[in-house]
Design a protein around this motif. Structure first.
Motif, PDB file in Angstrom:
ATOM      1  N   SER A   1       0.830  -1.208   0.000  1.00 35.84           N
ATOM      2  CA  SER A   1       0.000   0.000   0.000  1.00 35.84           C
ATOM      3  C   SER A   1       0.864   1.258   0.000  1.00 35.84           C
ATOM      4  N   ASP A   2       1.964   1.239   0.756  1.00 34.82           N
ATOM      5  CA  ASP A   2       2.846   2.400   0.812  1.00 34.82           C
ATOM      6  C   ASP A   2       3.514   2.625  -0.536  1.00 34.82           C
ATOM      7  N   ILE A   3       3.970   1.549  -1.159  1.00 37.42           N
ATOM      8  CA  ILE A   3       4.610   1.662  -2.466  1.00 37.42           C
ATOM      9  C   ILE A   3       3.629   2.222  -3.487  1.00 37.42           C
ATOM     10  N   GLU A   4       2.381   1.735  -3.450  1.00 37.26           N
ATOM     11  CA  GLU A   4       1.371   2.211  -4.391  1.00 37.26           C
ATOM     12  C   GLU A   4       1.101   3.699  -4.188  1.00 37.26           C
ATOM     13  N   ASP A   5       1.039   4.138  -2.919  1.00 39.38           N
ATOM     14  CA  ASP A   5       0.806   5.561  -2.641  1.00 39.38           C
ATOM     15  C   ASP A   5       1.957   6.421  -3.174  1.00 39.38           C
ATOM     16  N   VAL A   6       3.184   5.956  -2.938  1.00 41.95           N
ATOM     17  CA  VAL A   6       4.352   6.727  -3.354  1.00 41.95           C
ATOM     18  C   VAL A   6       4.436   6.807  -4.878  1.00 41.95           C
ATOM     19  N   VAL A   7       4.216   5.683  -5.545  1.00 40.24           N
ATOM     20  CA  VAL A   7       4.276   5.685  -7.011  1.00 40.24           C
ATOM     21  C   VAL A   7       3.175   6.574  -7.588  1.00 40.24           C
ATOM     22  N   SER A   8       2.015   6.564  -6.965  1.00 42.08           N
ATOM     23  CA  SER A   8       0.926   7.441  -7.420  1.00 42.08           C
ATOM     24  C   SER A   8       1.343   8.908  -7.323  1.00 42.08           C
ATOM     25  N   GLN A   9       2.024   9.263  -6.232  1.00 42.93           N
ATOM     26  CA  GLN A   9       2.512  10.637  -6.086  1.00 42.93           C
ATOM     27  C   GLN A   9       3.527  10.972  -7.178  1.00 42.93           C
ATOM     28  N   ILE A  10       4.415  10.046  -7.442  1.00 41.42           N
ATOM     29  CA  ILE A  10       5.449  10.298  -8.447  1.00 41.42           C
ATOM     30  C   ILE A  10       4.832  10.495  -9.823  1.00 41.42           C
ATOM     31  N   LEU A  11       3.838   9.686 -10.168  1.00 34.28           N
ATOM     32  CA  LEU A  11       3.197   9.818 -11.471  1.00 34.28           C
ATOM     33  C   LEU A  11       2.556  11.199 -11.632  1.00 34.28           C
ATOM     34  N   ASP A  12       2.129  11.801 -10.512  1.00 37.37           N
ATOM     35  CA  ASP A  12       1.555  13.143 -10.573  1.00 37.37           C
ATOM     36  C   ASP A  12       2.575  14.183 -11.021  1.00 37.37           C
ATOM     37  N   TYR A  13       3.869  13.884 -10.854  1.00 41.88           N
ATOM     38  CA  TYR A  13       4.920  14.798 -11.282  1.00 41.88           C
ATOM     39  C   TYR A  13       5.258  14.630 -12.762  1.00 41.88           C
ATOM     40  N   GLN A  14       4.539  13.768 -13.448  1.00 42.02           N
ATOM     41  CA  GLN A  14       4.768  13.517 -14.872  1.00 42.02           C
ATOM     42  C   GLN A  14       6.218  13.137 -15.150  1.00 42.02           C
ATOM     43  N   VAL A  15       6.747  12.215 -14.350  1.00 41.96           N
ATOM     44  CA  VAL A  15       8.117  11.761 -14.563  1.00 41.96           C
ATOM     45  C   VAL A  15       8.204  11.016 -15.894  1.00 41.96           C
TER      46      VAL A  15
END
Length: 332
Positions: free
Chosen positions: A107-121
């Motif tokens: 769940s933590d990994i999913e939350d973090v990756v979701s945040q990163i995707l918001d930065y349009q990496v």
């Protein structure tokens, strides 16, 4: 005290006597602009202290020139070394690294990756953490290539860069056997990691080839305090191991401290110790740790090659596990 107003591209355009779109082209890599206009814009920008908004540009171009990196911990010296090499290699390609921390929980990994995707990496590197198939599908749907570093998934089709952990485990067993050790223990890392499973599998293969079994086993979860507790449990017995393979160097340092300070044992006279990674501290005289070396530079180069190929729309297969080597020092 009032906060100074932020300088905008419009301010630069007015000072340089050009259009706002001309300013945008000057600061957009590959855009067409005359040398005369570019010089005027850069002189105006320097005079005003203007810096282009990279994230705003990413919204227009779809390219942020940022690579997201997710790591579970940085206290293990292997990962700061990797981060430095990765940042330098990506900067040579015109990219920068955005670092996020995550635990091992899905769940933590999913939350973090979701945040990163918001930065349009433009790409994502997961170091020391796993990736669910659902999350991998979401990254693909977003057009973001993902490379796993020092970790593999059980599913096919995911890009992963790893060392030959299985071969490294065999090397550790073979070396301890050659030293004449027979009561050989193992302090494992986090058992959810492919690196741990492969290292232990190779180690057990090496022992079986020598007609030996594992004398003792504990789990340190790749964490220093847990590795120290594991060493206490393993050695608080009448008959102790005469050798121990620890699943990474970071844990091995804690194990050696416990053996010497709390049990009064000498390394390697009483107990031979082998680690895995060959982090810089392994060569320090206080530890002089015999270990299995991962070629961090080769791993980083393979990771960058995979990312650049995927970003450019090319199909890139995971490289074969990279070779490891036994580095002999005083601890074994």
């Amino acid at each position: 005290m009032t906060t100074p107003r932020k300088v905008t591209s419009l301010d630069v355009a007015k000072r340089a006597g050009v259009s706002r779109s001309a300013v945008s082209r000057v600061f957009t890599p590959g855009a067409s602009v005359s040398a005369r206009t570019a010089n005027k814009v850069r002189e105006a920008a320097d005079a005003l202290g203007y810096r282009p908004n990279v994230l705003a540009r990413a919204m227009l171009t779809g390219k942020s020139k940022i690579i997201g990196l997710v790591v579970a911990y940085l206290d293990n010296h292997f990962y700061p070394t990797m981060l430095e090499l990765l940042s330098e290699a990506l900067e040579r390609q015109g990219y920068h690294v955005l670092v996020f921390m995550a635990s091992h929980s899905a769940s933590d990994i999913e939350d973090v990756v979701s945040q990163i995707l918001d930065y349009q990496v433009d790409g994502l590197v997961l170091a020391s953490v796993a990736l669910s198939s659902d999350l991998a599908d979401r990254c693909r749907a977003s057009g973001v290539p993902v490379v796993l570093f020092n970790r593999m998934l059980e599913t096919d089709g995911e890009l992963a860069v790893v060392s030959d952990n299985r071969a490294g485990g065999r090397m550790a067993a073979e070396h301890l056997v050659q030293l004449g050790r027979t009561r050989i223990g193992h302090i494992a890392g986090w058992e959810g990691a492919s690196t741990q499973r492969d290292r232990e599998a190779g180690f057990m293969e090496g022992l079986r080839t020598a007609s030996l079994g594992l004398f003792a086993r504990e789990v340190g979860d790749f964490r220093l305090p847990r590795a120290q507790d594991a060493a206490r449990r393993m050695f608080d017995t009448d008959t102790r191991p005469d050798a121990v393979f620890v699943a990474n160097d970071y844990m091995a340092f804690g194990v050696m401290d416990v053996l010497r300070a709390e049990f009064g044992l000498s390394v390697p006279e009483d107990v031979a110790v082998i680690g895995f990674d060959d982090v810089p501290a392994a060569a320090w005289p206080a530890y002089a740790l015999t270990t299995i070396r991962q070629d961090t530079q080769a791993m980083v180069a393979a990771t960058v090659d995979a990312l650049m190929a995927e970003i450019d729309g090319e199909t890139f297969a995971s490289p074969s596990p990279l070779p490891v080597t036994l580095v002999k020092r005083r601890s074994a």
